[in-house]
Scaffold this motif. Structure first.
Motif, PDB file in Angstrom:
ATOM      1  N   GLU A 269       0.825  -1.207   0.000  1.00 36.50           N
ATOM      2  CA  GLU A 269       0.000   0.000   0.000  1.00 36.50           C
ATOM      3  C   GLU A 269       0.855   1.250   0.000  1.00 36.50           C
ATOM      4  OE1 GLU A 269      -3.652   0.435   2.616  1.00 36.50           O
ATOM      5  OE2 GLU A 269      -2.332   1.961   3.504  1.00 36.50           O
ATOM      6  N   SER A 270       1.917   1.240   0.793  1.00 38.44           N
ATOM      7  CA  SER A 270       2.803   2.396   0.874  1.00 38.44           C
ATOM      8  C   SER A 270       3.394   2.726  -0.484  1.00 38.44           C
ATOM      9  CB  SER A 270       3.925   2.126   1.879  1.00 38.44           C
ATOM     10  OG  SER A 270       4.928   3.123   1.805  1.00 38.44           O
ATOM     11  N   LEU A 271       3.834   1.704  -1.200  1.00 37.86           N
ATOM     12  CA  LEU A 271       4.472   1.939  -2.493  1.00 37.86           C
ATOM     13  C   LEU A 271       3.464   2.332  -3.561  1.00 37.86           C
ATOM     14  CD1 LEU A 271       6.988   1.965  -4.187  1.00 37.86           C
ATOM     15  CD2 LEU A 271       6.807  -0.512  -4.449  1.00 37.86           C
ATOM     16  N   THR A 272       2.367   1.578  -3.673  1.00 39.68           N
ATOM     17  CA  THR A 272       1.412   1.874  -4.745  1.00 39.68           C
ATOM     18  C   THR A 272       0.713   3.205  -4.525  1.00 39.68           C
ATOM     19  OG1 THR A 272      -0.296   0.542  -3.637  1.00 39.68           O
ATOM     20  CG2 THR A 272       1.032  -0.551  -5.304  1.00 39.68           C
ATOM     21  N   ARG A 273       0.343   3.503  -3.297  1.00 35.68           N
ATOM     22  CA  ARG A 273      -0.310   4.786  -3.025  1.00 35.68           C
ATOM     23  C   ARG A 273       0.702   5.931  -3.001  1.00 35.68           C
ATOM     24  NH1 ARG A 273      -4.978   3.213  -4.749  1.00 35.68           N
ATOM     25  NH2 ARG A 273      -6.065   1.735  -3.399  1.00 35.68           N
ATOM     26  N   GLY A 274       1.878   5.635  -2.516  1.00 35.07           N
ATOM     27  CA  GLY A 274       2.897   6.675  -2.433  1.00 35.07           C
ATOM     28  C   GLY A 274       3.299   7.216  -3.789  1.00 35.07           C
ATOM     29  N   LEU A 275       3.241   6.375  -4.826  1.00 31.47           N
ATOM     30  CA  LEU A 275       3.560   6.841  -6.173  1.00 31.47           C
ATOM     31  C   LEU A 275       2.581   7.893  -6.672  1.00 31.47           C
ATOM     32  CD1 LEU A 275       4.588   3.469  -7.861  1.00 31.47           C
ATOM     33  CD2 LEU A 275       6.065   5.462  -7.521  1.00 31.47           C
ATOM     34  N   ASP A 276       1.387   7.948  -6.072  1.00 28.95           N
ATOM     35  CA  ASP A 276       0.380   8.926  -6.475  1.00 28.95           C
ATOM     36  C   ASP A 276       0.454  10.210  -5.655  1.00 28.95           C
ATOM     37  OD1 ASP A 276      -0.724   7.314  -8.452  1.00 28.95           O
ATOM     38  OD2 ASP A 276      -2.055   6.305  -7.045  1.00 28.95           O
ATOM     39  N   ILE A 277       1.383  10.261  -4.704  1.00 30.54           N
ATOM     40  CA  ILE A 277       1.533  11.455  -3.869  1.00 30.54           C
ATOM     41  C   ILE A 277       2.709  12.271  -4.408  1.00 30.54           C
ATOM     42  CG2 ILE A 277       2.029  12.317  -1.549  1.00 30.54           C
ATOM     43  CD1 ILE A 277       0.741   9.786  -0.436  1.00 30.54           C
ATOM     44  N   PRO A 278       2.473  13.492  -4.889  1.00 26.33           N
ATOM     45  CA  PRO A 278       3.565  14.253  -5.524  1.00 26.33           C
ATOM     46  C   PRO A 278       4.742  14.543  -4.598  1.00 26.33           C
ATOM     47  CG  PRO A 278       1.428  15.220  -6.034  1.00 26.33           C
ATOM     48  CD  PRO A 278       1.188  14.190  -4.975  1.00 26.33           C
ATOM     49  N   SER A 279       4.464  14.793  -3.334  1.00 24.12           N
ATOM     50  CA  SER A 279       5.518  15.180  -2.405  1.00 24.12           C
ATOM     51  C   SER A 279       6.026  13.971  -1.627  1.00 24.12           C
ATOM     52  CB  SER A 279       4.985  16.225  -1.421  1.00 24.12           C
ATOM     53  OG  SER A 279       5.842  16.355  -0.305  1.00 24.12           O
ATOM     54  N   ILE A 280       7.340  13.716  -1.670  1.00 27.49           N
ATOM     55  CA  ILE A 280       7.917  12.604  -0.907  1.00 27.49           C
ATOM     56  C   ILE A 280       7.733  12.853   0.584  1.00 27.49           C
ATOM     57  CG2 ILE A 280      10.243  13.606  -0.862  1.00 27.49           C
ATOM     58  CD1 ILE A 280       9.323   9.866  -1.032  1.00 27.49           C
ATOM     59  N   ARG A 281       7.701  14.115   0.988  1.00 24.58           N
ATOM     60  CA  ARG A 281       7.474  14.416   2.404  1.00 24.58           C
ATOM     61  C   ARG A 281       6.083  13.985   2.830  1.00 24.58           C
ATOM     62  NH1 ARG A 281       9.597  19.128   6.247  1.00 24.58           N
ATOM     63  NH2 ARG A 281       8.344  18.594   8.052  1.00 24.58           N
ATOM     64  N   ASP A 282       5.075  14.271   2.002  1.00 30.27           N
ATOM     65  CA  ASP A 282       3.712  13.862   2.332  1.00 30.27           C
ATOM     66  C   ASP A 282       3.604  12.338   2.360  1.00 30.27           C
ATOM     67  OD1 ASP A 282       2.897  16.472   2.546  1.00 30.27           O
ATOM     68  OD2 ASP A 282       2.033  16.564   0.522  1.00 30.27           O
ATOM     69  N   ALA A 283       4.240  11.686   1.389  1.00 37.48           N
ATOM     70  CA  ALA A 283       4.219  10.218   1.361  1.00 37.48           C
ATOM     71  C   ALA A 283       4.891   9.656   2.613  1.00 37.48           C
ATOM     72  CB  ALA A 283       4.917   9.708   0.109  1.00 37.48           C
ATOM     73  N   SER A 284       5.964  10.297   3.030  1.00 33.59           N
ATOM     74  CA  SER A 284       6.690   9.830   4.217  1.00 33.59           C
ATOM     75  C   SER A 284       5.848   9.966   5.470  1.00 33.59           C
ATOM     76  CB  SER A 284       7.994  10.627   4.381  1.00 33.59           C
ATOM     77  OG  SER A 284       8.818  10.480   3.260  1.00 33.59           O
ATOM     78  N   GLU A 285       5.118  11.064   5.570  1.00 34.50           N
ATOM     79  CA  GLU A 285       4.327  11.285   6.776  1.00 34.50           C
ATOM     80  C   GLU A 285       3.126  10.349   6.847  1.00 34.50           C
ATOM     81  OE1 GLU A 285       3.567  15.449   7.288  1.00 34.50           O
ATOM     82  OE2 GLU A 285       5.696  15.893   7.602  1.00 34.50           O
ATOM     83  N   VAL A 286       2.557   9.986   5.693  1.00 35.04           N
ATOM     84  CA  VAL A 286       1.504   8.961   5.703  1.00 35.04           C
ATOM     85  C   VAL A 286       2.076   7.638   6.207  1.00 35.04           C
ATOM     86  CG1 VAL A 286      -0.086   7.632   4.273  1.00 35.04           C
ATOM     87  CG2 VAL A 286       0.198  10.069   3.851  1.00 35.04           C
ATOM     88  N   ASP A 287       3.321   7.335   5.810  1.00 34.16           N
ATOM     89  CA  ASP A 287       3.947   6.085   6.238  1.00 34.16           C
ATOM     90  C   ASP A 287       4.150   6.013   7.750  1.00 34.16           C
ATOM     91  OD1 ASP A 287       4.088   4.686   3.909  1.00 34.16           O
ATOM     92  OD2 ASP A 287       6.201   5.076   3.505  1.00 34.16           O
ATOM     93  N   VAL A 288       4.274   7.154   8.403  1.00 37.49           N
ATOM     94  CA  VAL A 288       4.419   7.150   9.863  1.00 37.49           C
ATOM     95  C   VAL A 288       3.238   6.435  10.511  1.00 37.49           C
ATOM     96  CG1 VAL A 288       4.440   8.596  11.935  1.00 37.49           C
ATOM     97  CG2 VAL A 288       5.874   9.204   9.977  1.00 37.49           C
ATOM     98  N   TYR A 289       2.045   6.675   9.992  1.00 31.11           N
ATOM     99  CA  TYR A 289       0.847   6.054  10.569  1.00 31.11           C
ATOM    100  C   TYR A 289       0.837   4.543  10.307  1.00 31.11           C
ATOM    101  CZ  TYR A 289      -0.738  10.827  11.266  1.00 31.11           C
ATOM    102  OH  TYR A 289      -0.838  12.139  11.689  1.00 31.11           O
ATOM    103  N   ARG A 290       1.256   4.158   9.109  1.00 28.71           N
ATOM    104  CA  ARG A 290       1.348   2.725   8.822  1.00 28.71           C
ATOM    105  C   ARG A 290       2.377   2.067   9.747  1.00 28.71           C
ATOM    106  NH1 ARG A 290       1.454   4.814   3.255  1.00 28.71           N
ATOM    107  NH2 ARG A 290      -0.592   4.452   2.268  1.00 28.71           N
ATOM    108  N   PHE A 291       3.517   2.729   9.880  1.00 29.90           N
ATOM    109  CA  PHE A 291       4.589   2.177  10.716  1.00 29.90           C
ATOM    110  C   PHE A 291       4.119   2.004  12.154  1.00 29.90           C
ATOM    111  CE2 PHE A 291       8.261   2.332  13.446  1.00 29.90           C
ATOM    112  CZ  PHE A 291       9.250   1.641  12.756  1.00 29.90           C
TER     113      PHE A 291
END
Length: 262
Positions: free
Chosen positions: A213-235
């Protein structure tokens, strides 16, 4: 049912089976995958899926059934608009949105929609006989549902543009450019695909799901910072699971962890 299912332990094998037509794609493939994937999503014993083509057809899938005169036609603008919800269930979304890892075992020609299906999976194991083709432009259309863009995410713009304009990708080139992660003799294809699948199935399944989910959804998030912060919740969610706690303790105790999917 033209989509065959076999269960081996925690792995499900789905086979596109229309061997008399090189596993040509018809609506029943899409319907079969929609039905089978929905059932496999609910089956918590299944942790990984392998998608392949019936080897009797000497192909993964030869693409759309062009013998059907209604293929690639639309009756009217109204028919197209009312069919949009159906398009949202296109195979690209079915495979990308499926929460568990999916491996494409590409055993021969993967053409058109069959080609797109392979790289909507998460990993590709290729037979030396595999070949990818996107012939849509030669037919006066184009790869559907982001087919070229999805390929560019795997191999970059140049390789994707080359394929989208009709140039084939053989197995050796697919491996060289990173489209296929494994390249094996044809006779070894399913053995290698199952080895990869079994390795994934042995992982804590909740972690494997959220990594996908992190990889497939993260590719649709323009900002790597935003993608990283979403991953905090998954982690943080995963750190609270029983599998995570036991895996950490097992590492300290030098033992094999017990995977429960909890």
């Amino acid at each position: 049912m033209p989509v065959l299912k076999e269960i081996r332990g925690h792995v499900a094998i789905l086979t596109l089976s229309r061997p008399d037509a090189r596993n040509a794609w018809d609506e029943d493939f899409n319907e079969g995958l929609e039905s089978e994937l929905a059932a496999l999503e609910k089956d918590h014993e299944i942790r990984c899926v392998v998608l392949t083509g019936d080897d009797k057809g000497s192909a993964f899938s030869a693409g759309a059934n062009l013998a059907d005169t209604t293929t690639h036609t639309v009756a009217s603008p109204a028919a197209f608009i009312t069919a949009i919800p159906h398009w949202r269930k296109f195979v690209a979304n079915l495979l990308t949105d499926f929460p568990k890892p999916v491996i494409a075992a590409v055993n021969g020609y993967a053409i058109g929609i069959g080609c797109i299906a392979t790289y909507c999976c998460d990993l590709i194991v290729a037979s030396e006989r595999a070949e990818w083709r996107l012939p849509q432009v030669r037919l006066g259309i184009m790869p559907a549902y982001g087919g070229a863009v999805r390929l560019a995410r795997w191999v970059g713009k140049g390789h994707a543009m080359k394929a989208a304009l009709g140039h084939p990708i053989d197995a050796a080139e697919a491996y060289r450019i990173g489209l296929a992660q494994w390249l094996v003799p044809h006779a070894d294809l399913m053995e290698r695909a199952m080895a990869v699948a079994d390795d994934i199935a042995a992982l804590p399944p909740l972690a494997a799901r959220l990594a996908k989910e992190s990889l497939t959804r993260g590719l649709d998030i323009p900002s790597i910072r935003d993608a990283s912060e979403v991953d905090v919740y998954r982690f943080m969610a995963l750190s609270q699971t029983e599998d995570s706690k036991d895996a950490h303790e097992a590492w300290r105790q030098k033992r094999t962890p017990t995977v429960r999917g909890q």
